[in-house]
Design a protein around this motif. Structure first.
Motif, mmCIF file in Angstrom:
data_model
loop_
_atom_site.group_PDB
_atom_site.id
_atom_site.type_symbol
_atom_site.label_atom_id
_atom_site.label_comp_id
_atom_site.label_asym_id
_atom_site.label_seq_id
_atom_site.Cartn_x
_atom_site.Cartn_y
_atom_site.Cartn_z
ATOM 1 N N ARG A 27 0.829 -1.199 0.000
ATOM 2 C CA ARG A 27 0.000 0.000 0.000
ATOM 3 C C ARG A 27 0.870 1.258 0.000
ATOM 4 N NH1 ARG A 27 -2.905 1.101 4.837
ATOM 5 N NH2 ARG A 27 -3.353 3.293 4.479
ATOM 6 N N ILE A 28 1.890 1.241 0.866
ATOM 7 C CA ILE A 28 2.812 2.387 0.904
ATOM 8 C C ILE A 28 3.458 2.572 -0.463
ATOM 9 C CG2 ILE A 28 4.988 3.226 1.889
ATOM 10 C CD1 ILE A 28 4.183 1.843 4.501
ATOM 11 N N ALA A 29 3.906 1.460 -1.045
ATOM 12 C CA ALA A 29 4.561 1.538 -2.358
ATOM 13 C C ALA A 29 3.594 2.077 -3.404
ATOM 14 C CB ALA A 29 5.070 0.159 -2.772
ATOM 15 N N PHE A 30 2.354 1.581 -3.378
ATOM 16 C CA PHE A 30 1.378 1.976 -4.394
ATOM 17 C C PHE A 30 1.087 3.477 -4.335
ATOM 18 C CE2 PHE A 30 -2.979 2.652 -5.846
ATOM 19 C CZ PHE A 30 -2.886 2.112 -7.119
ATOM 20 N N ILE A 31 0.845 3.969 -3.116
ATOM 21 C CA ILE A 31 0.541 5.398 -2.964
ATOM 22 C C ILE A 31 1.732 6.239 -3.416
ATOM 23 C CG2 ILE A 31 -0.057 7.222 -1.321
ATOM 24 C CD1 ILE A 31 -1.391 5.051 0.397
ATOM 25 N N VAL A 38 2.797 11.078 -10.990
ATOM 26 C CA VAL A 38 2.074 12.304 -11.309
ATOM 27 C C VAL A 38 2.983 13.522 -11.127
ATOM 28 C CG1 VAL A 38 0.154 13.777 -10.610
ATOM 29 C CG2 VAL A 38 -0.149 11.302 -10.716
ATOM 30 N N LEU A 39 3.704 13.582 -10.002
ATOM 31 C CA LEU A 39 4.543 14.754 -9.730
ATOM 32 C C LEU A 39 5.824 14.742 -10.557
ATOM 33 C CD1 LEU A 39 4.159 14.861 -5.843
ATOM 34 C CD2 LEU A 39 3.088 16.372 -7.519
ATOM 35 N N PHE A 43 7.949 17.853 -12.785
ATOM 36 C CA PHE A 43 9.318 18.054 -12.318
ATOM 37 C C PHE A 43 10.321 17.817 -13.457
ATOM 38 C CE2 PHE A 43 13.216 16.292 -10.281
ATOM 39 C CZ PHE A 43 13.663 17.482 -9.757
ATOM 40 N N GLY A 44 10.076 16.769 -14.224
ATOM 41 C CA GLY A 44 10.967 16.469 -15.342
ATOM 42 C C GLY A 44 10.943 17.576 -16.390
ATOM 43 N N ILE A 45 9.745 18.121 -16.638
ATOM 44 C CA ILE A 45 9.633 19.197 -17.627
ATOM 45 C C ILE A 45 10.340 20.447 -17.118
ATOM 46 C CG2 ILE A 45 7.986 20.750 -18.767
ATOM 47 C CD1 ILE A 45 6.118 18.308 -19.004
ATOM 48 N N LEU A 46 10.209 20.712 -15.809
ATOM 49 C CA LEU A 46 10.939 21.844 -15.221
ATOM 50 C C LEU A 46 12.447 21.693 -15.434
ATOM 51 C CD1 LEU A 46 9.422 22.717 -11.715
ATOM 52 C CD2 LEU A 46 9.305 24.012 -13.844
ATOM 53 N N MET A 47 12.917 20.455 -15.356
ATOM 54 C CA MET A 47 14.357 20.227 -15.495
ATOM 55 C C MET A 47 14.866 20.559 -16.895
ATOM 56 S SD MET A 47 15.145 16.779 -13.366
ATOM 57 C CE MET A 47 16.914 16.886 -13.522
ATOM 58 N N THR A 48 13.973 20.543 -17.875
ATOM 59 C CA THR A 48 14.428 20.818 -19.239
ATOM 60 C C THR A 48 14.361 22.307 -19.578
ATOM 61 O OG1 THR A 48 12.218 20.558 -20.164
ATOM 62 C CG2 THR A 48 13.566 18.581 -20.015
ATOM 63 N N ARG A 49 13.867 23.119 -18.653
ATOM 64 C CA ARG A 49 13.750 24.554 -18.935
ATOM 65 C C ARG A 49 15.123 25.196 -19.009
ATOM 66 N NH1 ARG A 49 8.799 26.757 -20.156
ATOM 67 N NH2 ARG A 49 9.806 25.775 -21.915
ATOM 68 N N ARG A 50 15.184 26.353 -19.687
ATOM 69 C CA ARG A 50 16.495 26.972 -19.904
ATOM 70 C C ARG A 50 16.957 27.795 -18.706
ATOM 71 N NH1 ARG A 50 16.231 28.357 -25.361
ATOM 72 N NH2 ARG A 50 16.476 26.503 -26.643
ATOM 73 N N THR A 100 7.792 9.291 -1.897
ATOM 74 C CA THR A 100 7.269 10.172 -2.938
ATOM 75 C C THR A 100 8.314 11.193 -3.359
ATOM 76 O OG1 THR A 100 5.046 9.917 -2.043
ATOM 77 C CG2 THR A 100 5.415 11.756 -3.536
ATOM 78 N N LEU A 101 8.995 11.792 -2.373
ATOM 79 C CA LEU A 101 10.035 12.772 -2.705
ATOM 80 C C LEU A 101 11.135 12.133 -3.549
ATOM 81 C CD1 LEU A 101 10.379 14.688 0.681
ATOM 82 C CD2 LEU A 101 9.454 15.567 -1.470
ATOM 83 N N TRP A 102 11.537 10.946 -3.153
ATOM 84 C CA TRP A 102 12.598 10.241 -3.862
ATOM 85 C C TRP A 102 12.107 9.792 -5.249
ATOM 86 C CZ3 TRP A 102 12.741 4.587 -4.362
ATOM 87 C CH2 TRP A 102 13.897 4.134 -5.003
ATOM 88 N N GLY A 103 10.910 9.223 -5.276
ATOM 89 C CA GLY A 103 10.352 8.740 -6.539
ATOM 90 C C GLY A 103 10.135 9.874 -7.536
ATOM 91 N N THR A 104 9.703 11.043 -7.022
ATOM 92 C CA THR A 104 9.493 12.186 -7.909
ATOM 93 C C THR A 104 10.809 12.601 -8.567
ATOM 94 O OG1 THR A 104 7.690 12.946 -6.513
ATOM 95 C CG2 THR A 104 8.632 14.551 -8.031
ATOM 96 N N ALA A 105 11.882 12.598 -7.769
ATOM 97 C CA ALA A 105 13.191 12.962 -8.321
ATOM 98 C C ALA A 105 13.598 11.983 -9.417
ATOM 99 C CB ALA A 105 14.236 12.987 -7.207
ATOM 100 N N GLU A 106 13.476 10.692 -9.125
ATOM 101 C CA GLU A 106 13.894 9.681 -10.099
ATOM 102 C C GLU A 106 13.008 9.714 -11.342
ATOM 103 O OE1 GLU A 106 16.461 7.787 -10.130
ATOM 104 O OE2 GLU A 106 17.196 7.661 -8.074
ATOM 105 N N MET A 107 11.698 9.849 -11.110
ATOM 106 C CA MET A 107 10.761 9.898 -12.226
ATOM 107 C C MET A 107 11.037 11.144 -13.074
ATOM 108 S SD MET A 107 8.263 8.357 -13.668
ATOM 109 C CE MET A 107 7.198 8.818 -15.029
ATOM 110 N N GLY A 108 11.339 12.250 -12.390
ATOM 111 C CA GLY A 108 11.655 13.482 -13.105
ATOM 112 C C GLY A 108 12.827 13.291 -14.043
ATOM 113 N N ASP A 109 13.837 12.571 -13.580
ATOM 114 C CA ASP A 109 15.007 12.347 -14.425
ATOM 115 C C ASP A 109 14.657 11.489 -15.632
ATOM 116 O OD1 ASP A 109 17.712 13.000 -14.784
ATOM 117 O OD2 ASP A 109 18.290 10.959 -14.221
ATOM 118 N N ILE A 110 13.763 10.515 -15.427
ATOM 119 C CA ILE A 110 13.333 9.673 -16.543
ATOM 120 C C ILE A 110 12.571 10.526 -17.567
ATOM 121 C CG2 ILE A 110 11.823 7.761 -17.191
ATOM 122 C CD1 ILE A 110 12.473 6.556 -14.398
ATOM 123 N N VAL A 111 11.670 11.400 -17.045
ATOM 124 C CA VAL A 111 10.899 12.275 -17.934
ATOM 125 C C VAL A 111 11.830 13.219 -18.687
ATOM 126 C CG1 VAL A 111 9.178 14.132 -17.990
ATOM 127 C CG2 VAL A 111 8.804 12.142 -16.541
#
Lengths: 225, 223
Positions: A27-31, A38-39, A43-50, A100-111
């Motif tokens: 459950r923790i993992a799923f949430i 989603v986040l 975040f990933g798009i922000l990383m590509t900004r100039r 979530t904080l960690w996953g958002t960072a990693e997901m952002g890098d993938i995006v």
């Protein structure tokens, strides 16, 4: 008499209890995975900004999440928040927050990787057509990037499922703790229970993660071309 | 005030943190060493499709990559002694790290080996190199250069993974921080030193690998 420790697994409600323990981490993992996916996109798009300052901030956040072990982050949020700001998160809430904080960072890098892999002319054509910035991402960039980030996102999901096993260290009663309880209450009756219980837990994690990582690998190979 | 940092406390417990960092480094060193050996072996066995060993390596890699280190350690440390196989804490932690790291290293080596062009192998064969010579003089040097960034990332990954070894009763950075929080209620100081400890270990390593990666780019071989 020969001891059959494996019996412990099917006695009474032991198996149900173990599976309920698995459900706690699942459950923790799923949430956390849902929030991260989603986040992670904005975040990933922000990383590509100039914007240099913005890029530095994003980069700093990503590197901080990456270089410090997740367990240390769990400690910081679980112990540190309560001590300094009197925010008493439950262990589960702290876990969801950290993952979530960690996953958002990693997901952002993938995006970020998927978005930057698109050709420049995609952006330029969209601008030439007079699409607004939001329309550009909504209709041009995200649909094309989605396919390239799916294998990475699925892979991240298995990593997050595996990492949630850490929550036992901040005192959440999940599968390992339940396993310990079962072992201890059967200690005299069947001394080999530990072998079977931990063996089963090992196996359960395996059958939870294996299909997901297989899927990720298959998609990666199929969509490579 | 609760927000201030007690420097005397930090000075007093710094030696303990240094000791714990030593343990983390030691664990990481042996874990990486054995992971590299296991990984190289698995990668070569799979690359040359050696019958039985190849599928054994495949099963091992799947098992290792799809289970968390915490669970592996619990099984090794608490499960196996019940059927007569006992380890001390340190051996157990190194075994767990090697079991986990071996598969990650194997995948890194495999990526390197697969990047070698067929032409390289065929040229090697045509000038009469034996299979083992081909591995030693043609395949491995090039594979290593390609695999280097992934290998470096795995070293950092393994160093971070050592943070769970307190469950097999080793006094690493995590368990030290937890003890100090529990004994003295010096949460900030303990957490600060914990983060500093990991940063001191990880930042130079990550910088070094980044530097090495840039240097290695020059060693790109044509196919």
């Amino acid at each position: 008499m020969r001891d059959l420790g494996i019996r412990v697994l099917i006695e009474g409600v032991n198996l149900q209890r173990l599976l309920l323990g698995l459900a706690v981490t699942a459950r923790i993992a799923f949430i956390a995975v849902a929030f991260s996916m989603v986040l992670g996109v904005p975040f990933g798009i922000l990383m590509t900004r100039r914007n240099a300052a913005l890029r530095f901030l994003c980069r700093f956040y990503l590197e901080a999440m990456r270089i410090i072990p997740v367990l240390v982050w769990l400690f910081i949020f679980y112990f540190g928040l309560a001590r300094n700001f009197h925010i008493n998160l439950s262990a589960a809430a702290a876990a969801v927050l950290v993952f979530t904080l960690w996953g958002t960072a990693e997901m952002g890098d993938i995006v970020r990787g998927a978005v930057t892999s698109l050709h420049r002319h995609q952006y330029e054509s969209a601008h030439a057509l007079g699409l607004s910035e939001v329309q550009l991402y909504l209709y041009v960039i995200i649909p094309q990037a989605a396919r390239r980030l799916v294998p990475g996102a699925i892979n991240l999901t298995t990593r997050m499922i595996k990492t949630t096993s850490l929550v036992v260290l901040i005192g959440i009663v999940e599968m390992l703790k339940v396993g310990q309880q079962i072992i201890e209450s059967n200690f005299l009756k069947s001394p080999t229970a530990a072998f079977w219980v931990y063996g089963l837990i090992f196996f359960l994690y395996f059958i939870l993660c294996m299909p997901v990582s297989r899927l990720s690998k298959r998609l990666e190979r199929r969509w490579q071309s | 005030m609760g927000y201030m940092v007690d420097t005397a406390f930090i000075v007093k417990f710094t030696p303990l943190y240094i000791e714990a960092m030593g343990l983390v480094l030691e664990l990481c060193f042996f874990g990486v060493l054995f992971s590299l050996i296991i990984g190289l072996f698995c990668a070569i066995v799979r690359y040359y499709r050696i019958p039985v060993l190849r599928s054994a390596a495949g099963v091992y890699i799947e098992l290792s990559r799809n289970t968390p280190l915490v669970i592996q350690l619990f099984f090794l440390y608490f499960g196996l002694p019940r059927v007569g196989i006992t380890f001390d804490s340190f051996t157990c932690a190194v075994t767990g790290l090697s079991f986990l790291g071996g598969s990650y290293m194997a995948e890194a080596f495999r990526g390197g080996l697969e990047a070698i062009g067929r032409g390289q192998i065929e040229s090697g064969l045509s000038i009469g190199l034996s299979r083992s010579q081909l591995v030693r003089y043609v395949a491995l040097p090039q594979a290593l250069a390609v695999a280097a960034p992934a290998l470096g990332a795995n070293v950092i990954f393994l160093l971070k993974e050592t943070s769970v070894v307190s469950i097999v009763a080793l006094a690493d950075l995590m368990s030290l921080a937890k003890d100090l929080i529990g004994l003295y209620y010096k949460t900030n100081e303990a957490l600060l030193m914990l983060v500093a400890g990991y940063l001191i270990l990880l930042l130079p390593l990550s910088g070094l690998f980044r530097f090495a990666e840039r240097r290695l780019r020059y060693a790109g071989f044509g196919n």
